[in-house]
Design an enzyme around this catalytic site. Structure first.
Site, PDB file in Angstrom:
ATOM      1  N   THR A   1     -75.502   8.624 -11.560  1.00 35.90           N
ATOM      2  CA  THR A   1     -75.714   9.987 -11.754  1.00 35.90           C
ATOM      3  C   THR A   1     -77.201  10.238 -12.113  1.00 35.90           C
ATOM      4  O   THR A   1     -77.472   9.826 -13.221  1.00 35.90           O
ATOM      5  CB  THR A   1     -74.687  10.652 -12.973  1.00 35.90           C
ATOM      6  OG1 THR A   1     -73.559  10.339 -12.660  1.00 35.90           O
ATOM      7  CG2 THR A   1     -74.774  11.960 -13.435  1.00 35.90           C
TER       8      THR A   1
ATOM      9  N   LYS B   1     -72.225  17.526  -9.033  1.00 33.21           N
ATOM     10  CA  LYS B   1     -71.768  16.900 -10.430  1.00 33.21           C
ATOM     11  C   LYS B   1     -72.272  17.339 -11.661  1.00 33.21           C
ATOM     12  O   LYS B   1     -71.496  17.322 -12.516  1.00 33.21           O
ATOM     13  CB  LYS B   1     -72.614  15.335  -9.975  1.00 33.21           C
ATOM     14  CG  LYS B   1     -72.472  14.474 -11.496  1.00 33.21           C
ATOM     15  CD  LYS B   1     -71.331  13.610 -11.324  1.00 33.21           C
ATOM     16  CE  LYS B   1     -71.258  13.017 -12.679  1.00 33.21           C
ATOM     17  NZ  LYS B   1     -69.736  12.261 -13.006  1.00 33.21           N
TER      18      LYS B   1
ATOM     19  N   LYS C   1     -75.514  13.098 -21.408  1.00 35.49           N
ATOM     20  CA  LYS C   1     -76.728  12.554 -20.409  1.00 35.49           C
ATOM     21  C   LYS C   1     -76.357  13.907 -19.291  1.00 35.49           C
ATOM     22  O   LYS C   1     -77.157  14.209 -19.029  1.00 35.49           O
ATOM     23  CB  LYS C   1     -76.228  11.323 -19.567  1.00 35.49           C
ATOM     24  CG  LYS C   1     -76.981  11.022 -18.546  1.00 35.49           C
ATOM     25  CD  LYS C   1     -76.261   9.676 -17.930  1.00 35.49           C
ATOM     26  CE  LYS C   1     -77.222   9.719 -16.573  1.00 35.49           C
ATOM     27  NZ  LYS C   1     -76.945   8.367 -15.868  1.00 35.49           N
TER      28      LYS C   1
END
Ligand code: NAD
Length: 294
Positions: A93, A168, A243
């Protein structure tokens, strides 16, 4: 069967690589941490002395690394060494800009590339049921899909370079915001003398229904499999939620999108992490909301 280089054999990478081995592929793996390489070896991965050795003879290179800077460093090192036409798949990611930069490095070296971040966590990685969100050309996606299948429940082609990372962070911004909303609702219900179960029974079949409530309920009881029932052991750690919310805010800022709830969620998770709760499941944010109300 294919020879696959797998770089980054941590909590996610190791079980993903193990599923590729089980599917019959030859997996040449590398990680900076010797203990992670040793786990990989036990899973049937051929451990190599460096990323360059892992890439030698591989038709596909998969990376599963902490953040964009690690991915770009590894791509700069190994892209010139890979045979032309090798397929690079980054499952980490990372921010959308780094993902696009990784595609640029790949294409400058005559390689095909896909950004393919995942949802499903370590349990999905072990079970081979991850959702992959892929960005890149149709040609690269067609080659990547069968390679991803042994690790996947679902593989979605989201669009061109960076589209997987975009999907995402948009999804996880919904998740962070909705978990806070559900936590706030349970804390308000507590103040109003409404039981957790009563709120759950109503909201789970009403317009407040969402995944954070019905699959991942932040109070113990209504959904027995949710982390709230095991003292908020992750699951999906609050540090990883921070994050992803931070990546969403960076993307909002660079693209000019207005995301006030995403911004508030990032701030709340930042405070939660600063108070030492980063290793708890992200649904434990309800404790912070409850404590703040008190
Ligand atoms: P992790 O820290 O367990 O694993 C990362 C691994 O990369 C480590 O073993 C580290 O030694 C290795 N590494 C770092 N730099 C390297 C380099 N230059 N060469 C070789 N190895 C290197 O992290 P993780 O939980 O496996 O997550 C990996 C990625 O997946 C992250 O981007 C994370 O955001 C994403 N992700 C994690 C989860 C989860 O639940 N853990 C869920 C979805 C997505």
């Amino acid at each position: 069967m294919t020879t696959i280089a797998f770089i980054g054999l941590g909590n996610m990478g190791n079980p993903m690589a193990a599923n590729l081995v089980k599917a019959g592929h030859t997996v040449q793996g590398f990680d900076l941490m010797p203990e992670n390489l040793s786990i990989a070896r036990d899973n049937g991965v051929e451990a190599t002395a460096g990323a360059a050795d892992a890439v030698n003879g591989a038709a596909v290179v998969i990376t599963m690394l902490p953040a964009g800077k690690h991915v770009l460093e590894v791509y700069e090192d190994i892209a010139p060494l890979a045979a032309k036409g090798t397929l690079f798949i980054d499952c980490s990611t990372v921010d959308v800009d780094s993902a696009r930069e990784a595609h640029t490095i790949a294409s400058a070296n005559g390689l095909l590339s896909i950004d393919a971040p995942v949802s499903g966590g370590t349990a999905g990685a072990a079970a081979g049921t991850l959702t992959f969100m892929a960005g890149g050309s149709r040609e690269a996606f067609a080659l990547a899909e069968p390679v991803l299948q042994p690790m996947a429940g679902k593989v979605v082609h989201c669009g061109e370079a960076g589209a997987g990372q975009a999907a995402k962070i948009c999804n996880n911004m919904i998740l962070g915001v909705s978990m806070i909303a559900v936590g706030e609702a349970f804390v308000l219900a507590e103040k109003l003398g409404l039981s957790h179960q009563a709120l759950y029974d109503v909201a789970s079949t009403s317009s407040g229904q969402c995944w954070s409530l019905t699959s991942y309920c932040p109070v113990p009881g209504p959904v027995p499999t949710s982390p709230a029932n095991r003292d908020y052991r992750p699951g999906f750690a609050a540090a990883l939620m921070l994050k992803d919310l931070t990546l969403a805010q960076e993307a909002a800022s660079s693209s000019g999108a207005f995301t006030p709830l995403g911004e508030a969620a990032a701030e709340l998770y930042e405070r939660f992490n600063e108070n030492g709760h980063g290793a708890e499941d992200f649904s434990a944010i309800i404790r912070y909301i409850r404590a703040s109300a008190a």
